[in-house]
Design a protein around this motif. Structure first.
Motif, short mmCIF file in Angstrom:
data_model
loop_
_atom_site.label_atom_id
_atom_site.label_comp_id
_atom_site.label_asym_id
_atom_site.label_seq_id
_atom_site.Cartn_x
_atom_site.Cartn_y
_atom_site.Cartn_z
N ARG A 110 48.01 36.75 38.93
CA ARG A 110 46.99 36.35 38.12
C ARG A 110 46.43 35.03 38.27
NH1 ARG A 110 45.52 34.99 32.46
NH2 ARG A 110 44.06 36.50 31.74
N GLU A 111 47.58 33.96 38.24
CA GLU A 111 47.10 32.78 38.45
C GLU A 111 46.38 32.27 39.76
OE1 GLU A 111 46.76 29.12 37.49
OE2 GLU A 111 47.50 30.52 36.32
N GLU A 112 46.91 33.33 41.02
CA GLU A 112 46.05 33.01 42.24
C GLU A 112 44.67 33.58 41.90
OE1 GLU A 112 47.94 35.00 45.50
OE2 GLU A 112 49.94 33.88 45.41
N LEU A 113 44.47 34.73 41.24
CA LEU A 113 43.13 35.35 41.17
C LEU A 113 42.19 34.24 40.38
CD1 LEU A 113 43.74 38.86 40.26
CD2 LEU A 113 42.48 37.99 42.51
N LEU A 114 42.82 33.64 39.30
CA LEU A 114 41.90 32.88 38.53
C LEU A 114 41.58 31.37 39.16
CD1 LEU A 114 43.95 33.04 35.22
CD2 LEU A 114 41.53 34.04 35.79
N GLN A 115 42.19 31.29 40.62
CA GLN A 115 41.72 30.12 41.13
C GLN A 115 40.76 30.55 42.19
OE1 GLN A 115 43.37 27.01 40.69
NE2 GLN A 115 44.18 27.85 38.85
N VAL A 116 40.41 31.82 42.33
CA VAL A 116 39.34 32.13 43.20
C VAL A 116 38.01 31.53 42.54
CG1 VAL A 116 38.40 33.90 44.47
CG2 VAL A 116 40.81 33.67 44.17
N LYS A 117 37.10 31.13 43.16
CA LYS A 117 35.93 30.78 42.72
C LYS A 117 35.33 32.20 42.29
CE LYS A 117 31.68 28.35 43.66
NZ LYS A 117 30.77 27.29 44.65
N GLY A 118 34.60 31.97 40.75
CA GLY A 118 34.08 32.95 40.25
C GLY A 118 34.66 34.23 39.62
N ALA A 124 40.02 38.93 36.68
CA ALA A 124 41.17 38.94 37.21
C ALA A 124 42.10 40.07 36.63
CB ALA A 124 41.95 37.69 36.76
N ASP A 125 41.92 40.41 35.24
CA ASP A 125 42.77 41.60 34.52
C ASP A 125 42.24 42.68 34.93
OD1 ASP A 125 44.46 39.67 33.43
OD2 ASP A 125 43.20 39.47 31.65
N SER A 126 40.84 43.06 35.13
CA SER A 126 40.51 44.07 35.62
C SER A 126 41.12 44.52 37.17
CB SER A 126 38.91 44.36 35.86
OG SER A 126 38.42 44.17 34.37
N ILE A 127 41.06 43.49 37.80
CA ILE A 127 41.65 43.82 39.13
C ILE A 127 43.34 44.11 39.03
CG2 ILE A 127 42.55 42.50 41.35
CD1 ILE A 127 39.70 41.28 41.21
N LEU A 128 44.01 43.48 38.16
CA LEU A 128 45.29 43.65 37.88
C LEU A 128 45.57 44.99 37.62
CD1 LEU A 128 46.59 40.07 36.57
CD2 LEU A 128 46.85 41.42 38.95
N LEU A 129 44.85 45.47 36.56
CA LEU A 129 44.99 46.76 35.76
C LEU A 129 44.62 47.95 36.64
CD1 LEU A 129 45.68 48.37 33.28
CD2 LEU A 129 43.39 47.77 32.34
N TYR A 130 43.51 47.75 36.94
CA TYR A 130 42.76 49.01 37.58
C TYR A 130 42.94 49.32 39.15
CZ TYR A 130 40.35 49.57 33.20
OH TYR A 130 39.79 49.83 31.96
N ALA A 131 43.15 48.20 39.95
CA ALA A 131 43.47 48.14 41.44
C ALA A 131 45.03 48.07 41.72
CB ALA A 131 42.89 47.12 42.12
N LEU A 132 45.70 47.27 40.78
CA LEU A 132 47.15 47.03 41.24
C LEU A 132 48.16 47.74 40.20
CD1 LEU A 132 46.57 43.40 42.37
CD2 LEU A 132 46.78 45.48 43.65
N TYR A 133 47.63 48.46 39.11
CA TYR A 133 48.38 49.08 38.13
C TYR A 133 49.17 48.23 37.41
CZ TYR A 133 46.23 52.48 41.16
OH TYR A 133 45.20 53.26 41.89
#
Length: 210
Positions: A110-118, A124-133
């Motif tokens: 989550r911290e890494e994703l929040l460092q990605v521009k945009g 970030a949480d959508s990616i964590l929940l729906y892609a990475l379960y």
């Protein structure tokens, strides 16, 4: 109404939602970026235009002009093209491998994703929940609209709103997934900007704080 009862009422009405619509984790992650500031119909058109090149390698090989044209239906296409490229740079640092991501702790990802521009908290949480379960509850505008209208004292800040659900519910990825999807469905069916209260499953308890 207890939070779990709210979910059960929605699920009884709409059934299990099978959300997020994607054929692969990468498609879901790309969709999470493209859906920013638009609706899913437009995202679906953009993803269809990316096929059959919807892979990290093929998107990286596109020129900016080609990528922008492919994702034009999603709106803000120049900005989103740059956000996709920033995300792809991060994804490449993990070998473009979802299985490698599965080995990383949720808080670190989550911290890494929040460092990605945009990429903000919702994306970030959508990616964590729906892609990475991962069991993280996604908060969006629909969540705020429904919770405030029916009468909850719902926090405005993202992290506090997320904690509201995560403290009230079992830590369960499948539950978080479907609960968020129920909110999306309900916001489209009844709790629109201009609400359709007739036939609403929450109408008996709703305080209609519009």
């Amino acid at each position: 109404m207890p939070v779990m009862s709210l979910y059960e009422r929605l699920k009884e009405t709409y059934g299990h939602q099978n959300w997020w619509p994607a054929d692969s984790p990468f498609e879901m992650m790309a969709g999470a970026i493209l859906v920013q500031n638009t609706n899913w119909n437009n995202v679906g058109k953009a993803l269809a235009r990316l096929q059959p090149d919807l892979s990290p390698e093929r998107i990286r090989a596109m020129t900016d002009e080609e990528l922008e044209e492919r994702i034009r239906p999603s709106g803000f296409f120049r900005m989103k093209a740059q956000r996709l490229r920033a995300f792809l740079e991060w994804f490449e640092s993990h070998g473009d491998d979802v299985r490698a991501l599965q080995q990383v702790e949720t808080d670190v990802l989550r911290e890494e994703l929040l460092q990605v521009k945009g990429i903000g908290a919702e994306t970030a949480d959508s990616i964590l929940l729906y892609a990475l379960y991962r069991p993280v509850f996604v908060i969006d505008a629909y969540t705020h609209r429904i919770m405030n209208r029916i009468g909850y004292q719902f926090p405005k800040k993202y992290n506090q709103a997320q904690a509201f659900f995560e403290e009230a519910l079992p830590k369960d990825e499948a539950l978080y997934n479907d609960f968020h999807a129920q909110f999306v469905r309900h916001a489209k069916e009844h709790c629109k900007k201009k609400p359709v209260c007739e036939g609403c499953p929450l109408e008996p308890e709703c305080e209609k704080q519009i």
